[in-house]
Design a protein around this motif. Structure first.
Motif, short mmCIF file in Angstrom:
data_model
loop_
_atom_site.label_atom_id
_atom_site.label_comp_id
_atom_site.label_asym_id
_atom_site.label_seq_id
_atom_site.Cartn_x
_atom_site.Cartn_y
_atom_site.Cartn_z
N LEU A 1 2.37 -4.96 -15.00
CA LEU A 1 3.22 -4.98 -13.73
C LEU A 1 4.11 -3.95 -13.66
O LEU A 1 5.11 -4.22 -14.27
CB LEU A 1 3.54 -6.70 -13.57
N ASP A 2 3.70 -2.86 -13.04
CA ASP A 2 4.78 -1.77 -12.90
C ASP A 2 4.83 -1.55 -11.34
O ASP A 2 4.43 -0.46 -10.82
CB ASP A 2 3.94 -0.49 -13.22
N PRO A 3 5.73 -2.64 -10.66
CA PRO A 3 5.88 -2.35 -9.25
C PRO A 3 6.63 -1.10 -8.62
O PRO A 3 7.83 -0.91 -9.25
CB PRO A 3 6.65 -3.74 -8.93
N GLU A 4 6.09 -0.27 -7.93
CA GLU A 4 6.68 0.69 -7.13
C GLU A 4 6.76 0.42 -5.74
O GLU A 4 5.88 0.58 -4.80
CB GLU A 4 6.09 2.23 -7.57
N PHE B 1 4.00 -0.19 -2.08
CA PHE B 1 3.54 -1.38 -1.48
C PHE B 1 3.05 -1.29 0.11
O PHE B 1 3.43 -0.33 0.63
CB PHE B 1 4.74 -2.20 -1.43
N PRO B 2 2.35 -2.14 0.62
CA PRO B 2 1.68 -2.18 1.84
C PRO B 2 2.89 -2.55 2.77
O PRO B 2 3.67 -2.92 2.40
CB PRO B 2 0.93 -3.49 1.89
N GLY B 3 2.73 -2.08 3.92
CA GLY B 3 3.72 -1.97 4.90
C GLY B 3 4.39 -3.30 5.23
O GLY B 3 5.62 -3.65 5.43
N ALA C 1 10.37 -8.14 -1.99
CA ALA C 1 9.28 -7.38 -2.09
C ALA C 1 8.75 -7.20 -3.56
O ALA C 1 7.49 -7.42 -3.73
CB ALA C 1 9.33 -6.09 -1.37
N ILE C 2 9.59 -6.87 -4.35
CA ILE C 2 8.95 -6.66 -5.79
C ILE C 2 8.35 -8.17 -6.47
O ILE C 2 7.28 -7.93 -6.86
CB ILE C 2 10.16 -6.22 -6.59
N PHE C 3 9.10 -9.08 -6.24
CA PHE C 3 8.52 -10.33 -6.67
C PHE C 3 7.40 -10.67 -6.14
O PHE C 3 6.29 -10.94 -6.64
CB PHE C 3 9.57 -11.54 -6.63
N ASP C 4 7.16 -10.67 -4.67
CA ASP C 4 6.46 -11.04 -3.96
C ASP C 4 5.00 -10.30 -4.26
O ASP C 4 3.87 -10.90 -4.23
CB ASP C 4 6.66 -10.86 -2.35
N PHE C 5 5.15 -8.92 -4.18
CA PHE C 5 4.09 -8.17 -4.66
C PHE C 5 3.45 -8.57 -6.10
O PHE C 5 2.26 -8.79 -5.88
CB PHE C 5 4.48 -6.81 -4.51
N ARG D 1 -1.72 0.46 -13.09
CA ARG D 1 -1.90 1.17 -11.88
C ARG D 1 -3.35 0.99 -11.25
O ARG D 1 -3.49 0.45 -9.91
CB ARG D 1 -1.39 2.39 -11.96
N ALA D 2 -4.50 1.08 -12.28
CA ALA D 2 -5.92 0.94 -11.54
C ALA D 2 -6.03 -0.36 -10.93
O ALA D 2 -7.02 -0.45 -10.29
CB ALA D 2 -6.79 1.31 -12.60
N ILE D 3 -5.38 -1.54 -11.44
CA ILE D 3 -5.69 -2.77 -10.89
C ILE D 3 -4.46 -3.09 -9.50
O ILE D 3 -4.90 -3.33 -8.68
CB ILE D 3 -5.28 -3.78 -12.19
N ILE D 4 -3.01 -2.91 -10.10
CA ILE D 4 -2.24 -3.39 -8.87
C ILE D 4 -2.26 -2.51 -7.74
O ILE D 4 -1.85 -2.76 -6.70
CB ILE D 4 -0.90 -3.41 -9.59
N TYR D 5 -2.69 -1.13 -7.88
CA TYR D 5 -2.89 -0.45 -6.55
C TYR D 5 -4.32 -0.06 -6.27
O TYR D 5 -4.50 1.00 -5.58
CB TYR D 5 -2.06 1.01 -6.94
N ALA D 6 -5.02 -0.78 -6.69
CA ALA D 6 -6.83 -0.58 -6.22
C ALA D 6 -6.57 -0.81 -4.86
O ALA D 6 -7.50 0.04 -4.24
CB ALA D 6 -7.48 -1.82 -6.89
N GLY D 7 -5.96 -1.25 -4.00
CA GLY D 7 -5.82 -1.36 -2.65
C GLY D 7 -4.52 -1.04 -2.10
O GLY D 7 -3.70 -1.17 -2.93
N ASN D 8 -4.37 -0.53 -0.94
CA ASN D 8 -3.20 -0.31 -0.47
C ASN D 8 -2.90 -0.70 0.80
O ASN D 8 -1.99 -0.56 1.49
CB ASN D 8 -2.84 1.28 -0.15
N GLY D 9 -3.91 -1.85 1.13
CA GLY D 9 -3.58 -2.44 2.72
C GLY D 9 -3.06 -3.68 2.21
O GLY D 9 -2.72 -4.07 1.15
N ASP D 10 -3.19 -4.76 3.25
CA ASP D 10 -2.64 -6.05 3.12
C ASP D 10 -3.47 -6.90 2.34
O ASP D 10 -3.00 -7.97 1.88
CB ASP D 10 -2.40 -6.84 4.70
N ASP D 11 -4.86 -6.30 2.15
CA ASP D 11 -5.39 -7.00 1.08
C ASP D 11 -5.13 -6.64 -0.10
O ASP D 11 -6.46 -6.87 -1.05
CB ASP D 11 -7.03 -7.08 1.54
N TYR D 12 -4.29 -6.16 -0.67
CA TYR D 12 -4.28 -5.53 -1.81
C TYR D 12 -4.64 -6.48 -3.22
O TYR D 12 -4.97 -6.06 -4.08
CB TYR D 12 -2.73 -4.82 -1.97
N ALA D 13 -4.04 -7.90 -2.84
CA ALA D 13 -4.39 -8.73 -3.68
C ALA D 13 -5.93 -8.89 -4.34
O ALA D 13 -6.48 -9.33 -5.36
CB ALA D 13 -3.75 -10.13 -3.49
N ASP D 14 -6.61 -8.98 -3.17
CA ASP D 14 -7.96 -9.27 -3.13
C ASP D 14 -8.65 -8.20 -4.03
O ASP D 14 -9.58 -8.18 -4.79
CB ASP D 14 -8.63 -9.13 -1.75
#
Lengths: 271, 271
Positions: free
Chosen positions: B23-26, B30-32, B40-44, B241-254
């Motif tokens: 978990l390397d949150p930047e 994050f999505p808009g 935001a960091i916790f929630d992401f 990074r390859a997991i937590i930024y796999a998506g960059n939209g609001d479905d990033y968790a999926d």
């Protein structure tokens, strides 16, 4: 030469001191009057700083002592206070960070942008690219662990690498390869004066941050003779506990000032 | 064997996964929809954790990414959330600390008492007494840097010490001298599978934390074959990074869940 190193040279000239006052606040050691204050850590350190500033060339807060107590905000306040009231004295954030480039960028932001430190201590085990993100902050100083003053310091640092101990390779690389913009210093413990002398012979006038006098028992005369440059400077001789806990009553700041003055004078006797 | 190591063995068995989610949150990535939230960091991270937990054996928050943004409170919240919602999955605080005993005590308090991490990463450059204060926390894990995945990792770690590179001395000391209570693990980068194999041969079944697959490009098959124990476990293979930024939209968790599942399956194909 970075702004940090310039500031340091000016501080050595103008303060006539090589003493770096280390700020390692432990609330259990504070005098009773501070015990219940929510900003006790800041307040304790602020009074130490103001009392010892006439005898110091720099301050070195150790971040672990703040982080263990959720006191990051008090560390920010403290460094802001030093910059405001003692602008000629640089602040070295003792953090000993070491990580890969993308993470080191975050640590550099923490040290230099959040805390506004003038320099930070770093660990060389992960190599040059783990130092580069700090060096991108061209006005700042980066002080690399070389030979540390603790008993276990020998475990790795004294391993034989090509006929000499590992810490000498670190010193030589710092001087010859890594110091691309004149920003580097090295940590060398006062418990080993002969090793200070060897490091000095390898790194020219590079600043040495020297912990280990005071509570850790290093010999001041041997340290100064081993580490001084031709100008009689080149060292940040750190004392933390022997100064900040010189007294344990409500006059602790006066006791710290007296200890700082004596330590400065004890150092200057051998310059 | 410490509680941490026991928890880890259970997690390997029960999750059928060797994947550690880093978990390397930047915030800039994050999505808009998160941009203006104060947490935001916790929630992401919370959403990443909940989405990827079915495919992970551990989580590894990197403290620098929180500290650079004054988000220590969000890191506390995040680790509390993981303990509450995913109690079988250990949390490794990636801090790479390294300092003398009295300061290391403070860092150990930070990691284990303040943040309630199950394990912490540490740097061996200052030797065994810089590790001891962490080992005093008998239920916790201590994961020592050995061979790191960055280009500069070779600068020191590959220096020749008695006919073999320094990192092997670190591995051997960790296994033979420093692991007094069965609490240690080692960091060995996936960018060097042959070195993973050498380390494995030196340390028996000691857990290896292996960064460097995913964004850093390490070979999964070679990594797994090199590092697995006889039980087909023994590794925390980290991807951040390859997991937590796999998506960059609001479905990033999926997108993160899918990436975690694929990574787990990719690892399991070679166990």
């Amino acid at each position: 030469m970075s702004t940090f190193i310039q500031t340091l040279h000016l501080a050595w000239q103008n303060t006539n001191s090589l003493l770096c006052v280390g700020l390692d606040p432990e609330p259990t050691k504070f005098p009773g009057a501070l015990a219940n204050r929510s900003d006790a850590i800041f307040d304790f350190c602020r009074k130490i700083v103001d009392a010892t500033a006439p005898f110091a060339c720099a301050f070195k807060p150790q971040i672990a002592y703040f982080a263990a107590h959720r006191a990051e905000d008090q560390l920010e306040q403290l460094i802001a206070h030093i910059h405001l009231k003692h602008p000629a004295l640089p602040v070295i954030l003792d953090a000993k960070r070491g990580d890969i480039g993308s993470t080191a960028e975050q640590y550099a932001r923490e040290a230099f942008e959040r805390y506004r430190a003038d320099a930070v201590t770093v660990n060389p085990y992960m190599g040059f690219d783990s130092l580069e993100p700090y060096l991108e902050h061209k006005d700042k100083g980066v002080i690399v662990l070389c030979r540390t003053s603790n008993p276990g310091g020998s475990d790795l640092q004294f391993l034989d690498v090509g006929g000499r101990p590992l810490y000498q390779t670190v010193a030589q690389r710092a001087a010859e390869k890594w110091n691309t913009n004149g920003q580097l210093g090295l940590v060398v413990g006062a418990t080993f004066p002969k090793e200070i002398e060897l490091v000095r012979s390898l790194v020219g006038d590079m600043p040495l941050l020297i912990p280990g006098i005071g509570a850790q028992g290093g010999d001041v005369e041997a340290t100064v003779r081993a580490g001084r440059t031709a100008a009689g400077t080149g060292m940040l001789i750190n004392s933390s506990r022997a100064i900040i806990y010189a007294g344990n009553g409500d006059d602790y700041a006066d006791a710290a000032a007296l200890a700082a003055q004596k330590t400065r004078d004890g150092i200057n006797a051998y310059r």
